[in-house]
Design a protein around this motif. Structure first.
Motif, PDB file in Angstrom:
ATOM      1  N   SER A 175      -1.837  -3.389   1.156  1.00 28.77           N
ATOM      2  CA  SER A 175      -1.553  -3.580  -0.213  1.00 28.77           C
ATOM      3  C   SER A 175      -1.555  -2.423  -1.075  1.00 28.77           C
ATOM      4  O   SER A 175      -0.593  -1.947  -1.828  1.00 28.77           O
ATOM      5  N   TRP A 176      -2.388  -1.571  -0.799  1.00 31.62           N
ATOM      6  CA  TRP A 176      -2.789  -0.390  -1.524  1.00 31.62           C
ATOM      7  C   TRP A 176      -1.359   0.654  -1.225  1.00 31.62           C
ATOM      8  O   TRP A 176      -0.814   1.234  -2.093  1.00 31.62           O
ATOM      9  N   ILE A 177      -1.252   0.614   0.238  1.00 35.26           N
ATOM     10  CA  ILE A 177       0.199   1.266   0.686  1.00 35.26           C
ATOM     11  C   ILE A 177       1.284   0.867  -0.035  1.00 35.26           C
ATOM     12  O   ILE A 177       2.076   1.583  -0.450  1.00 35.26           O
ATOM     13  N   GLY A 178       1.448  -0.551   0.038  1.00 33.81           N
ATOM     14  CA  GLY A 178       2.690  -1.054  -0.357  1.00 33.81           C
ATOM     15  C   GLY A 178       3.002  -0.753  -1.960  1.00 33.81           C
ATOM     16  O   GLY A 178       4.064  -0.511  -2.294  1.00 33.81           O
ATOM     17  N   GLN A 179       2.018  -1.024  -2.472  1.00 32.53           N
ATOM     18  CA  GLN A 179       1.781  -0.777  -4.013  1.00 32.53           C
ATOM     19  C   GLN A 179       1.950   0.767  -4.687  1.00 32.53           C
ATOM     20  O   GLN A 179       2.596   1.071  -5.674  1.00 32.53           O
ATOM     21  N   SER A 180       1.440   1.490  -3.876  1.00 33.62           N
ATOM     22  CA  SER A 180       1.668   3.013  -4.064  1.00 33.62           C
ATOM     23  C   SER A 180       3.052   3.695  -3.653  1.00 33.62           C
ATOM     24  O   SER A 180       3.483   4.217  -4.383  1.00 33.62           O
ATOM     25  N   LEU A 181       3.538   2.995  -2.581  1.00 33.27           N
ATOM     26  CA  LEU A 181       5.022   3.517  -2.230  1.00 33.27           C
ATOM     27  C   LEU A 181       6.312   2.616  -3.268  1.00 33.27           C
ATOM     28  O   LEU A 181       7.241   3.330  -3.513  1.00 33.27           O
ATOM     29  N   PHE A 182       5.835   1.272  -3.531  1.00 36.56           N
ATOM     30  CA  PHE A 182       7.085   0.725  -3.833  1.00 36.56           C
ATOM     31  C   PHE A 182       6.747   0.083  -5.292  1.00 36.56           C
ATOM     32  O   PHE A 182       7.472  -0.715  -5.780  1.00 36.56           O
ATOM     33  N   GLY A 183       5.614   0.182  -5.777  1.00 38.47           N
ATOM     34  CA  GLY A 183       5.173  -0.063  -7.401  1.00 38.47           C
ATOM     35  C   GLY A 183       4.681  -1.626  -7.244  1.00 38.47           C
ATOM     36  O   GLY A 183       4.505  -2.387  -6.061  1.00 38.47           O
ATOM     37  N   GLU A 184       4.297  -2.080  -8.225  1.00 41.91           N
ATOM     38  CA  GLU A 184       4.174  -3.579  -8.467  1.00 41.91           C
ATOM     39  C   GLU A 184       5.276  -4.335  -8.982  1.00 41.91           C
ATOM     40  O   GLU A 184       5.276  -4.416 -10.307  1.00 41.91           O
ATOM     41  N   TRP A 185       5.865  -5.166  -8.213  1.00 43.30           N
ATOM     42  CA  TRP A 185       6.794  -6.006  -8.698  1.00 43.30           C
ATOM     43  C   TRP A 185       6.778  -7.189  -7.979  1.00 43.30           C
ATOM     44  O   TRP A 185       6.099  -7.326  -6.929  1.00 43.30           O
ATOM     45  N   GLY A 186       7.359  -8.372  -8.600  1.00 49.08           N
ATOM     46  CA  GLY A 186       7.148  -9.680  -8.041  1.00 49.08           C
ATOM     47  C   GLY A 186       5.883 -10.413  -8.205  1.00 49.08           C
ATOM     48  O   GLY A 186       5.181 -10.009  -9.467  1.00 49.08           O
ATOM     49  N   ILE A 241      -2.696  -8.769  -7.279  1.00 48.29           N
ATOM     50  CA  ILE A 241      -2.080  -7.947  -6.091  1.00 48.29           C
ATOM     51  C   ILE A 241      -0.666  -8.351  -6.095  1.00 48.29           C
ATOM     52  O   ILE A 241      -0.317  -9.628  -5.943  1.00 48.29           O
ATOM     53  N   ALA A 242       0.380  -7.355  -6.095  1.00 50.72           N
ATOM     54  CA  ALA A 242       1.637  -7.638  -6.088  1.00 50.72           C
ATOM     55  C   ALA A 242       2.032  -8.126  -4.671  1.00 50.72           C
ATOM     56  O   ALA A 242       1.806  -7.317  -3.784  1.00 50.72           O
ATOM     57  N   ILE A 243       2.516  -9.503  -4.350  1.00 51.98           N
ATOM     58  CA  ILE A 243       2.510  -9.957  -3.164  1.00 51.98           C
ATOM     59  C   ILE A 243       3.738  -9.292  -2.243  1.00 51.98           C
ATOM     60  O   ILE A 243       3.393  -8.885  -1.064  1.00 51.98           O
ATOM     61  N   PHE A 244       5.075  -9.061  -2.469  1.00 51.10           N
ATOM     62  CA  PHE A 244       6.042  -8.595  -1.746  1.00 51.10           C
ATOM     63  C   PHE A 244       5.757  -7.184  -1.480  1.00 51.10           C
ATOM     64  O   PHE A 244       5.803  -6.803  -0.427  1.00 51.10           O
ATOM     65  N   PRO A 245       5.531  -6.202  -2.271  1.00 49.24           N
ATOM     66  CA  PRO A 245       4.910  -4.890  -2.029  1.00 49.24           C
ATOM     67  C   PRO A 245       3.887  -4.854  -1.001  1.00 49.24           C
ATOM     68  O   PRO A 245       3.855  -3.956  -0.111  1.00 49.24           O
ATOM     69  N   SER A 246       2.796  -5.612  -1.253  1.00 47.70           N
ATOM     70  CA  SER A 246       1.997  -5.571  -0.352  1.00 47.70           C
ATOM     71  C   SER A 246       2.264  -6.100   1.009  1.00 47.70           C
ATOM     72  O   SER A 246       1.417  -5.578   1.884  1.00 47.70           O
ATOM     73  N   ILE A 247       3.094  -7.108   1.211  1.00 49.29           N
ATOM     74  CA  ILE A 247       3.427  -7.755   2.538  1.00 49.29           C
ATOM     75  C   ILE A 247       4.166  -6.507   3.263  1.00 49.29           C
ATOM     76  O   ILE A 247       3.681  -6.304   4.258  1.00 49.29           O
ATOM     77  N   ILE A 248       5.197  -5.764   2.521  1.00 47.79           N
ATOM     78  CA  ILE A 248       5.799  -4.704   3.201  1.00 47.79           C
ATOM     79  C   ILE A 248       4.788  -3.450   3.628  1.00 47.79           C
ATOM     80  O   ILE A 248       4.908  -3.206   4.702  1.00 47.79           O
ATOM     81  N   GLY A 249       3.811  -3.220   2.799  1.00 49.20           N
ATOM     82  CA  GLY A 249       2.912  -2.362   3.089  1.00 49.20           C
ATOM     83  C   GLY A 249       1.881  -2.636   4.324  1.00 49.20           C
ATOM     84  O   GLY A 249       1.638  -1.978   5.153  1.00 49.20           O
ATOM     85  N   ALA A 250       1.680  -4.090   4.272  1.00 46.70           N
ATOM     86  CA  ALA A 250       0.816  -4.406   5.482  1.00 46.70           C
ATOM     87  C   ALA A 250       1.578  -4.266   6.835  1.00 46.70           C
ATOM     88  O   ALA A 250       1.074  -4.032   7.777  1.00 46.70           O
ATOM     89  N   LEU A 251       3.086  -4.931   6.592  1.00 47.14           N
ATOM     90  CA  LEU A 251       3.824  -4.663   7.658  1.00 47.14           C
ATOM     91  C   LEU A 251       3.788  -3.330   8.339  1.00 47.14           C
ATOM     92  O   LEU A 251       3.811  -2.966   9.592  1.00 47.14           O
ATOM     93  N   LEU A 252       4.022  -2.270   7.447  1.00 46.53           N
ATOM     94  CA  LEU A 252       3.923  -0.936   7.773  1.00 46.53           C
ATOM     95  C   LEU A 252       2.873  -0.664   8.643  1.00 46.53           C
ATOM     96  O   LEU A 252       2.693   0.106   9.602  1.00 46.53           O
ATOM     97  N   LEU A 253       1.709  -0.862   7.997  1.00 42.08           N
ATOM     98  CA  LEU A 253       0.507  -0.520   8.470  1.00 42.08           C
ATOM     99  C   LEU A 253       0.218  -1.158   9.972  1.00 42.08           C
ATOM    100  O   LEU A 253      -0.200  -0.334  10.897  1.00 42.08           O
ATOM    101  N   VAL A 254       0.676  -2.414  10.177  1.00 41.21           N
ATOM    102  CA  VAL A 254       0.291  -2.877  11.301  1.00 41.21           C
ATOM    103  C   VAL A 254       1.147  -2.284  12.327  1.00 41.21           C
ATOM    104  O   VAL A 254       0.770  -2.143  13.426  1.00 41.21           O
ATOM    105  N   ILE A 255       2.557  -2.168  12.043  1.00 41.80           N
ATOM    106  CA  ILE A 255       3.181  -1.751  13.252  1.00 41.80           C
ATOM    107  C   ILE A 255       2.882  -0.183  13.788  1.00 41.80           C
ATOM    108  O   ILE A 255       2.833   0.139  14.562  1.00 41.80           O
ATOM    109  N   VAL A 256       2.494   0.602  12.426  1.00 37.40           N
ATOM    110  CA  VAL A 256       2.291   1.976  12.821  1.00 37.40           C
ATOM    111  C   VAL A 256       0.897   2.042  13.502  1.00 37.40           C
ATOM    112  O   VAL A 256       0.685   2.923  14.659  1.00 37.40           O
ATOM    113  N   THR A 257      -0.140   1.307  13.127  1.00 39.47           N
ATOM    114  CA  THR A 257      -1.234   1.350  14.027  1.00 39.47           C
ATOM    115  C   THR A 257      -1.270   0.704  15.465  1.00 39.47           C
ATOM    116  O   THR A 257      -1.930   1.145  16.251  1.00 39.47           O
TER     117      THR A 257
END
Length: 84
Positions: A41-52, A58-74
């Motif tokens: 959520s922190w990563i997604g909202q930092s990169l993509f802002g707070e929308w949706g 917690i902005a849901i859509f950027p948070s899910i995108i950030g969590a997806l990136l985190l899970v894939i990378v780790t």
């Protein structure tokens, strides 16, 4: 009460990211989902802002995108580290 709702939303976001990628965060269970959800959520909202739509501030859509990136990378880093 706000902290509890943030924790619940973090767990849900982490679970969604794990389900969408069919990968697991290196720390398993609900603690892994919580870490992936809150950090994602922190990563997604930092990169993509707070929308949706928002739950517990917690902005849901950027948070899910950030969590997806985190899970894939780790998961990629952890799997690459164990292949020798």
């Amino acid at each position: 009460m706000h902290v509890i709702s943030v924790i619940i939303v973090g767990i849900i976001i982490g679970a969604i990211a794990g389900a969408l990628t069919s990968r697991r965060f290196p720390v398993g269970g609900w603690i892994g989902n919580l870490i992936a959800g809150l950090l994602g959520s922190w990563i997604g909202q930092s990169l993509f802002g707070e929308w949706g739509p928002e739950l517990a501030d917690i902005a849901i859509f950027p948070s899910i995108i950030g969590a997806l990136l985190l899970v894939i990378v780790t998961s990629a880093i952890m799997s690459a580290g164990f292949k020798r």
